[in-house]
Structures are given as C-alpha cells and as structure tokens.
Design a protein around this motif. Structure first.
Motif, PDB file in Angstrom:
ATOM      1  N   LEU A 268       0.878  -1.235   0.051  1.00  0.00           N
ATOM      2  CA  LEU A 268      -0.153  -0.138   0.060  1.00  0.00           C
ATOM      3  C   LEU A 268       0.753   1.338  -0.020  1.00  0.00           C
ATOM      4  N   VAL A 269       2.099   1.449   0.595  1.00  0.00           N
ATOM      5  CA  VAL A 269       2.753   2.444   0.705  1.00  0.00           C
ATOM      6  C   VAL A 269       3.614   2.341  -0.409  1.00  0.00           C
ATOM      7  N   TYR A 270       4.413   1.288  -1.321  1.00  0.00           N
ATOM      8  CA  TYR A 270       5.111   1.213  -2.313  1.00  0.00           C
ATOM      9  C   TYR A 270       4.555   0.375  -3.313  1.00  0.00           C
ATOM     10  N   PRO A 271       3.312   0.887  -4.056  1.00  0.00           N
ATOM     11  CA  PRO A 271       2.659  -0.193  -4.975  1.00  0.00           C
ATOM     12  C   PRO A 271       3.677  -0.349  -6.212  1.00  0.00           C
ATOM     13  N   GLY A 272       4.767   0.382  -6.489  1.00  0.00           N
ATOM     14  CA  GLY A 272       5.783  -0.047  -7.580  1.00  0.00           C
ATOM     15  C   GLY A 272       6.404  -1.505  -7.173  1.00  0.00           C
TER      16      GLY A 272
ATOM     17  N   MET B 151       3.308 -14.316  -2.425  1.00  0.00           N
ATOM     18  CA  MET B 151       3.191 -13.410  -1.177  1.00  0.00           C
ATOM     19  C   MET B 151       1.977 -12.712  -1.110  1.00  0.00           C
ATOM     20  N   ASN B 152       1.333 -12.297  -2.208  1.00  0.00           N
ATOM     21  CA  ASN B 152       0.175 -11.421  -2.281  1.00  0.00           C
ATOM     22  C   ASN B 152      -1.105 -12.209  -1.999  1.00  0.00           C
TER      23      ASN B 152
ATOM     24  N   ILE C   7      10.655   1.274  10.307  1.00  0.00           N
ATOM     25  CA  ILE C   7       9.636   0.243  10.640  1.00  0.00           C
ATOM     26  C   ILE C   7       8.435   0.957  10.962  1.00  0.00           C
ATOM     27  N   GLY C   8       8.198   1.870  11.498  1.00  0.00           N
ATOM     28  CA  GLY C   8       7.122   2.419  12.340  1.00  0.00           C
ATOM     29  C   GLY C   8       6.084   3.000  11.175  1.00  0.00           C
ATOM     30  N   ASN C   9       6.684   3.835  10.094  1.00  0.00           N
ATOM     31  CA  ASN C   9       5.764   4.433   8.985  1.00  0.00           C
ATOM     32  C   ASN C   9       6.213   3.876   7.780  1.00  0.00           C
ATOM     33  N   LEU C  10       6.780   2.712   7.744  1.00  0.00           N
ATOM     34  CA  LEU C  10       7.241   1.775   6.376  1.00  0.00           C
ATOM     35  C   LEU C  10       7.660   2.906   5.341  1.00  0.00           C
ATOM     36  N   GLN C  11       8.674   3.935   5.701  1.00  0.00           N
ATOM     37  CA  GLN C  11       9.178   4.543   4.455  1.00  0.00           C
ATOM     38  C   GLN C  11      10.727   4.377   4.327  1.00  0.00           C
TER      39      GLN C  11
ATOM     40  N   LYS D  28       8.218   4.211  -6.389  1.00  0.00           N
ATOM     41  CA  LYS D  28       7.116   4.952  -5.644  1.00  0.00           C
ATOM     42  C   LYS D  28       6.122   5.748  -6.741  1.00  0.00           C
ATOM     43  N   ASN D  29       6.593   6.110  -7.913  1.00  0.00           N
ATOM     44  CA  ASN D  29       5.922   6.882  -9.138  1.00  0.00           C
ATOM     45  C   ASN D  29       5.539   6.112 -10.236  1.00  0.00           C
TER      46      ASN D  29
END
Length: 485
Positions: free
Chosen positions: A364-368, A382-383, A438-442, A455-456
């Motif tokens: 969800l954070v990195y759809p690419g 995995m999905n 880890i907390g924000n998945l960034q 990301k884009n």
C-alpha cells in the motif's frame, strides 16, 4: 454447577460470572470442527487466578500455583503476576471442563468470563495463536517454531502485553493507573544509563527484563526496586547481561498507590571508558577482518564456477527445508545448525536486522514494488498466500521482497541477496540499518532513483495512457477528414 453450551461462531459461546473458590462444570456438545477452547477471564480483584481443567479442581490450593506449567490444569500465571485485569487460558477441546477461581486474600470479589470454541489447531505454547487477549480479533504476531514471535511492540508468552518504544535523552509524560504496570521498550546502546524523573516519585517501582523468545520472564513486583529521582542501573544491566545476548529491554513501571499519577520520565546515556576500549577493540577486529577478506578475495576468481553450482544446490535445499517446515513446524524446535551447511549470519543477527512486515501493508505504501508477488526462494505467492505465515515478508538492503521465513533460511546459509546476489557483510548491514522506517514504512534511502521510480510508477503509467489516448484521437480525426474529402 453444570452449564451446557453450543458453538456460535463470531461471539462468545458462553458468558457468565464466577464466584471465588467455587468449582463450575461446563458440558459441551461435540463438533468435528472444534479444536480448542479459549476462555477469557475479566477480574475485579488483583489476587485472583482462574484455573481450567479436565478433572475436578476441589483439592487445588492457591499455594500450589507457581510460574511452572501444571500437567493437570491450565492457568495464566504471567497475567496474574502483571496484575492484569484479564487472564486467558486455551486448552484442547473436551466435552466436559471444570473452572475454578482462587484468591490469595479473601475479598469475595466476583469475576466474569467469555468462553469461545475455536476451530484453529491447538498449540500448547502459542495460546490464542499469539493474539494476546484479543479474540476473535487478530494482531500482527505469529507462532513460529512452536513459540510466539511478537510484533508491533507486543511481548509476553502469547503477546498479551503492550509496550511503548522510547529513546534516550527525551522526557516522556507517563500516566500510570492505580496498582497498574506500564511497559516501555528500549534498545541498548551502552550499559551506563540512568532513569531520571522531574517530579517527585512516591511508591513507584521499576523492573526490567531482556527481550527473549519465548518471553517467559516479565517485570514483576518480586524483582522490582524503588524508583528514585535519579536511578543508575548500570550495575544491574551488567549483572543481567552476562546471561543474555539481547540488546533490547522491557522496562516496567508500577504505581503502588491508590490514585493515578503522572510521571515525567527519561533515560540518560553516558559514554565511559568501557565504551572507548570497546571501540578500540572493534577497530582491531575490523582491521583483522579486512585483512582476512582481502586474502579471501585472491581465491575468488578460481572458485567462481564452483560457487555458482553451489548456489543452485543451496536454493534447492532451502526450498525443500521451507516446504518441510511449513508442513511441520515441530521440526524447527530441535533443529541442529550444521556448520558445514549454515555458513551465513547467525539467527539472532538476522532477526534483529531483517524485520517482518505484512506484505499487503507494505505494498500500500510502495505499490511499484508489487511486481514482487512471488518469493524468489520458495517460488510461492506472497500477495495471495494460503496462510498467515506466508503473508509476512521481509525486505533486503537492495529492496527485494521475500517471505520472512524464506529469507531467514537463506541468510543462515548465504550472505547475499537471493534475487540479485548482492553480497552482504555485517558491517554494511549495521551501517545501512534500518533501510526502512519500521513504524511508518518509509524508505530511508531518499536518493535512490530506483525507489523513486517504484514510488511513482503508477503515476507514470497513467500519464503514458493519457498520451496514448490523445494520439489515437488525433489519428481518428485525420482518418475522418480523409474519408470526407
């Protein structure tokens, strides 16, 4: 007292109140889908322990209870030591069970309970499938190798306690309820640390334990000490660290008053001579390691072909081990790590630096990065995984995704990425860690062009589709004009 209940999925099959020192008999209707019984107790007294058994409990006394597991009855002694308002017991399904709540001091307080019949296979060491007090809700912890591996700051035998992560040299405002614990998770960088409190401390006790799997020891009153305005715990850390290799501790603060208190609390760290001498020793170790690596590089060219063949053999062995472990987790309990096969990192180092994430949340954070739908080690999805364990993934420093257990198995044998073969060293991993927040998945590496494309990627695809549609409309307009002419 005898009760009859039936299976009703999604809500308690039985609820009621319990008087202390009275035995209750519950009769259940047999069902082929019923594998275990989960009973959650709601306690209104701190001195009560509730027992569940397949036989009579009339002869059991409170003094018979210890933190060791009993063969004749089950009880949640760890939650009792933590003065928790809840206790949870899971036993294998039986048509007749007995419940009795004992108390250490007579106060005639009643308790209540919810009883659930679960279809999940019963594992004695993984109560409630490591979901803590939550049932039927599910939290992000997993039963691995017959023990609970707690995630999301949870800890305890079945991940029933919640902690808050804290950092050095920052004041935190803590609210502690009357006769209750709060738990803090802290990563050690040095043993020379002290606790500091701004406001006056009265009847507040502290205790800490090192992180382990399984977490059999928790902060309790028996191993606690009085918290002062300034409390140095260096000596306690050194004495306890001799038997522990962990670098994470859980700190418990207990309010021994009849009112709620607010506490300004922080951990202060100091650099000492031991750290400086340790740094010098590490420098020597790094130099020696660099010389060894330089020597080994001289032989790398001659063994490249043999190494490629070994990689294929290792991949095949890893796939076989993972499939076998997924089918029978009990084999992992008595595993022997043969040095001739396991030439990678140590299991503790892998767990500390290659963290577990839920695949769906990460995408969800990195759809690419959704192009990695299949684990390159076991070749399973995995999905759209078939079980909870296969939905947990881990990310390498080169940002490739694998099943959490698959990557662990690979790194035990090899020090490289299973996908691109990027070589890893302890020094590089420690320097780059954490490559994910880890907390924000960034992703920390904001200069990476590859990650920027990932990301884009969806936005780029949408722009390309718009340009293609515009081009097609222009062509159709030209064709209509030619037909009219």
């Amino acid at each position: 007292m005898t009760l009859f209940i039936f299976i009703i999925k999604g809500k308690p099959n039985q609820s009621g109140t319990l008087e202390t020192n009275i035995e209750y008999q519950i009769n259940l209707d047999y069902s082929s889908k019923a594998n275990s019984i989960i009973i959650k107790f709601y306690l209104y007294s701190q001195n009560v322990v509730c027992l569940v058994s397949q036989t009579n409990l009339d002869q059991v006394l409170f003094t018979d209870l210890t933190d060791s597991k009993s063969e004749s009855f089950s009880y949640d002694y760890q939650s009792y030591l933590a003065n928790s308002a809840y206790q949870l017991v899971e036993i294998e399904f039986q048509t007749i069970i007995y419940i009795r709540c004992l108390e250490s001091h007579q106060n005639s307080e009643k308790s209540s309970y919810d009883l659930y019949i679960s279809e999940t296979p019963f594992i004695d060491t993984c109560n409630n499938d490591c979901n803590g007090y939550n049932y039927p809700e599910i939290q992000n912890s997993v039963c691995l190798s017959m023990y609970c591996n707690c995630l999301d700051l949870n800890f305890g035998l079945y991940c029933q306690f919640q902690s808050s992560k804290i950092y050095s040299n920052i004041y935190y405002k803590l609210t502690i309820e009357s006769y209750k614990w709060i738990y803090l998770k802290y990563e050690l960088s040095t043993t020379n640390i002290e606790f500091q409190c701004i406001n006056e401390v009265q009847d507040v006790f502290y205790s800490f334990v090192f992180q382990k799997t399984p977490q059999k020891i928790i902060p309790t009153i028996e191993n606690s000490q009085k918290l002062k305005s300034i409390t140095n715990i260096q000596e306690q850390l050194i004495n306890n660290q001799t038997n522990n290799n962990a670098d994470v501790i859980y700190i418990g603060l207990y309010n021994n008053q009849s009112k709620t208190i607010d506490l300004q609390f922080k951990i202060v760290t100091y650099n000492d001579d031991n750290n400086e001498s340790m740094f010098e020793r590490n420098k020597i170790i790094i130099i020696i390691t660099a010389c060894v690596i330089a020597t080994l590089l001289l032989f790398a060219i001659g063994i490249s072909a043999l190494r490629t063949r070994k990689q294929k053999q290792i991949r095949k062995q890893v796939q076989e081990d993972i499939r076998r472990n997924l089918n029978n987790d009990q084999q992992q309990t008595n595993r022997v790590f043969n040095p001739a096969i396991y030439k990678g990192f140590q299991i503790r180092f892998i767990k500390d630096h290659f963290k577990a994430h839920y695949y769906d949340k990460f995408i969800l954070v990195y759809p690419g990065l959704s192009q990695f739908q299949e684990c390159a080690v076991c070749l399973e999805q995995m999905n759209k995984a078939n079980n909870k364990l296969q939905r947990i993934c881990s990310v390498t420093p080169c940002f490739h995704i694998f099943h959490y257990i698959c990557l662990q198995e690979w790194l035990l044998r090899q020090k490289n990425c299973p996908f691109c073969r990027t070589e890893y060293t302890r020094k590089k991993i420690i320097q780059d860690f954490p490559w994910l927040d880890i907390g924000n998945l960034q992703i920390k590496n904001t200069d990476s062009n590859y990650l920027s494309r990932m990301k884009n990627q969806i936005e780029s695809v949408n722009e390309s589709r718009i340009e293609l549609n515009n081009h097609q409309q222009i062509q159709q307009t030209h064709q209509l004009e030619e037909i009219k002419d």
